[in-house]
Design an enzyme around this catalytic site. Structure first.
Site, short mmCIF file in Angstrom:
data_model
loop_
_atom_site.label_atom_id
_atom_site.label_comp_id
_atom_site.label_asym_id
_atom_site.label_seq_id
_atom_site.Cartn_x
_atom_site.Cartn_y
_atom_site.Cartn_z
N LYS A 35 3.55 0.74 4.94
CA LYS A 35 2.96 0.49 3.61
C LYS A 35 2.25 1.77 3.13
O LYS A 35 2.05 2.70 3.92
CB LYS A 35 1.96 -0.66 3.70
CG LYS A 35 0.78 -0.40 4.64
CD LYS A 35 -0.03 -1.66 4.88
CE LYS A 35 -1.17 -1.39 5.85
NZ LYS A 35 -1.84 -2.63 6.28
N ARG A 130 -8.94 -13.58 4.96
CA ARG A 130 -8.39 -12.78 3.87
C ARG A 130 -7.15 -13.51 3.38
O ARG A 130 -7.19 -14.16 2.35
CB ARG A 130 -8.09 -11.37 4.39
CG ARG A 130 -8.11 -10.31 3.34
CD ARG A 130 -7.96 -8.92 3.89
NE ARG A 130 -6.79 -8.76 4.76
CZ ARG A 130 -6.40 -7.61 5.29
NH1 ARG A 130 -7.08 -6.51 5.04
NH2 ARG A 130 -5.33 -7.54 6.05
N TYR A 257 -21.16 23.20 -6.89
CA TYR A 257 -21.78 22.18 -7.73
C TYR A 257 -23.04 21.63 -7.06
O TYR A 257 -23.05 21.35 -5.87
CB TYR A 257 -20.82 21.01 -7.96
CG TYR A 257 -19.72 21.31 -8.94
CD1 TYR A 257 -20.02 21.66 -10.26
CD2 TYR A 257 -18.39 21.22 -8.57
CE1 TYR A 257 -19.00 21.93 -11.18
CE2 TYR A 257 -17.37 21.47 -9.47
CZ TYR A 257 -17.68 21.83 -10.78
OH TYR A 257 -16.69 22.09 -11.67
C1 LIG Z 1 -1.73 -2.63 7.73
C2 LIG Z 1 -1.38 -3.76 8.60
C3 LIG Z 1 -1.02 -3.57 9.94
C4 LIG Z 1 -1.11 -2.23 10.63
O1 LIG Z 1 -2.44 -1.96 10.97
P1 LIG Z 1 -2.84 -0.68 11.85
O2 LIG Z 1 -4.27 -0.86 12.12
O3 LIG Z 1 -2.56 0.52 11.01
O4 LIG Z 1 -1.97 -0.73 13.06
C5 LIG Z 1 -0.60 -4.67 10.67
N1 LIG Z 1 -0.55 -5.90 10.10
C6 LIG Z 1 -0.90 -6.12 8.83
C7 LIG Z 1 -0.83 -7.50 8.28
C8 LIG Z 1 -1.33 -5.08 8.04
O5 LIG Z 1 -1.70 -5.30 6.77
#
Ligand SMILES: *Cc1c(COP(=O)(O)O)cnc(C)c1O
Length: 362
Positions: A35, A130, A257
């Site tokens: 993702k 969630r 800055y």
């Molecule tokens: C992003 C995600 C993962 C991967 O998590 P990591 O901590 O990067 O291994 C696994 N499962 C779900 C549902 C996620 O949203």
């Protein structure tokens, strides 16, 4: 020459990290989580390097379709499922796997006259609160799905809130207990997926049928007490740029800055072509580690949109054109993240599209 900031993507490191995951999980199937444009590393580039995995997980239907059209034949899972009924058509057409996490999605799915054999991941909320159905609803949802289509494939899925934190082992146990409660009442065996990167490393008992590694594939650690290198991983992204100007500060001169950094002695400062619009964290404070010509020094002053400044004290040979490593090989991204009070995930995923990426030959 163009603006010198570059993100080097080491495809051999991706494959090395996949092999590390494979050693941890033995026979469980591996669903590579790609993702957020593969955590900033490039969706297709990463998918090609990881072609040996058993499946991919993404968020957007468009990303899934891109993978299918590029020829990937593995299961491709949509981690948040679909967002409208129109997307179900494409999920069917491209033979995608979808999460179902709420009643709205369930109703949309059941209203759809699917032609292909549906293959869904039923998300159970075991304590993260969630996404997902409550464990006590699980069996009635399962029954409705099976009544809808007797040939449906279902995988039970849950996600841990605290698998990275050793002090929170009780919370993981609670989530496992909630998941098990659903399973006890069920007949027959349904495949399961629970583990993200942290659970892969810390809780071998959660590996089940599919694991879902993200961050460890990119060589960074999900654990607060260890870096990726310490876990035997190799960094995949190395973000570098160059010094484009040198300034000489006198005692009490202020820098950048806000003028918050004040020289306590005469010093040389390197101005680096990298800023928060490239994805470097603006909140990284003075003292954040940086490499110049491979030598460790520190960020000084405030990070601006397109530039940041580094301390060249003791690095006399460095000047305009010197190579600067912001994270990656030689400087774990976890260290930079910790200094900026964030996590490696955020830094990697925030790499700006304006940064040119260069991949090693896959
Ligand atoms: C992003 C995600 C993962 C991967 O998590 P990591 O901590 O990067 O291994 C696994 N499962 C779900 C549902 C996620 O949203």
């Amino acid at each position: 020459m163009s603006r010198p900031i570059r993100a080097f993507i080491n495809c051999a490191a991706l494959r090395h990290n996949l092999a590390v995951v494979r050693r941890h999980v033995h026979q469980a199937r591996i669903m590579a989580v790609i993702k957020a444009d593969a955590y900033g590393h490039g969706l297709l580039r990463v998918a090609r390097a990881l072609d040996a995995v058993d499946g991919f997980a993404v968020l957007e239907l468009e990303a899934a379709i891109q993978l299918r059209e590029a020829g990937f034949s593995q299961p491709i899972l949509l981690l948040e499922g679909f967002f409208s009924i129109e997307e179900i058509e494409a999920i069917d057409h491209y033979r995608l796997n979808t999460v179902i996490h709420c009643h709205e999605q369930l109703s949309m799915l059941l209203a759809h006259k699917k032609t292909g054999k549906p293959d869904i991941f039923l998300k159970i909320n075991t304590g993260m609160n969630r996404l997902g159905f409550r464990p006590e609803e699980g069996n009635s949802v399962l029954n409705r799905l099976k009544q809808w289509r007797t040939d449906i494939s279902i995988t039970l899925m849950t996600h841990f809130a605290c698998a990275d934190d050793l002090l929170e082992a009780d919370h993981v146990d609670q989530q496992l207990g909630n998941f098990a409660r659903l399973e006890e009442k069920r007949e027959g065996c349904i495949p399961r997926t629970l583990a993200n990167s942290a659970a892969i490393l810390r809780y071998p008992g959660t590996h089940a049928d599919w694991v879902r590694p993200g961050i460890i594939l990119y060589g960074a650690s999900p654990l607060p007490d260890k870096t990726g290198i310490e876990l035997g991983l190799q960094p995949v992204m190395t973000l570098t740029s160059r010094i484009i100007a040198v300034q000489h500060l006198d005692f009490s001169d202020r820098l950048g800055y806000g003028g918050q950094f004040v020289a306590d002695q005469p010093m040389r400062v390197g101005v680096v072509a990298a800023g928060y619009a490239d994805g470097y964290p603006r909140h990284a404070p003075t003292g954040t580690p940086v490499l110049v010509n491979g030598r460790r020094t520190r960020l000084i002053g405030r990070v601006s949109m397109d530039m940041l400044t580094v301390d060249l004290s003791g690095i006399n040979e460095a000047g305009a054109g010197s190579l600067v490593t912001l994270w990656g090989e030689g400087l774990p991204v976890e260290e930079v993240a910790r200094s900026a009070q964030t996590i490696s995930y955020e830094l990697l995923a925030a790499l700006s599209p304006r940064v040119q990426t260069v991949s090693s030959i896959p």
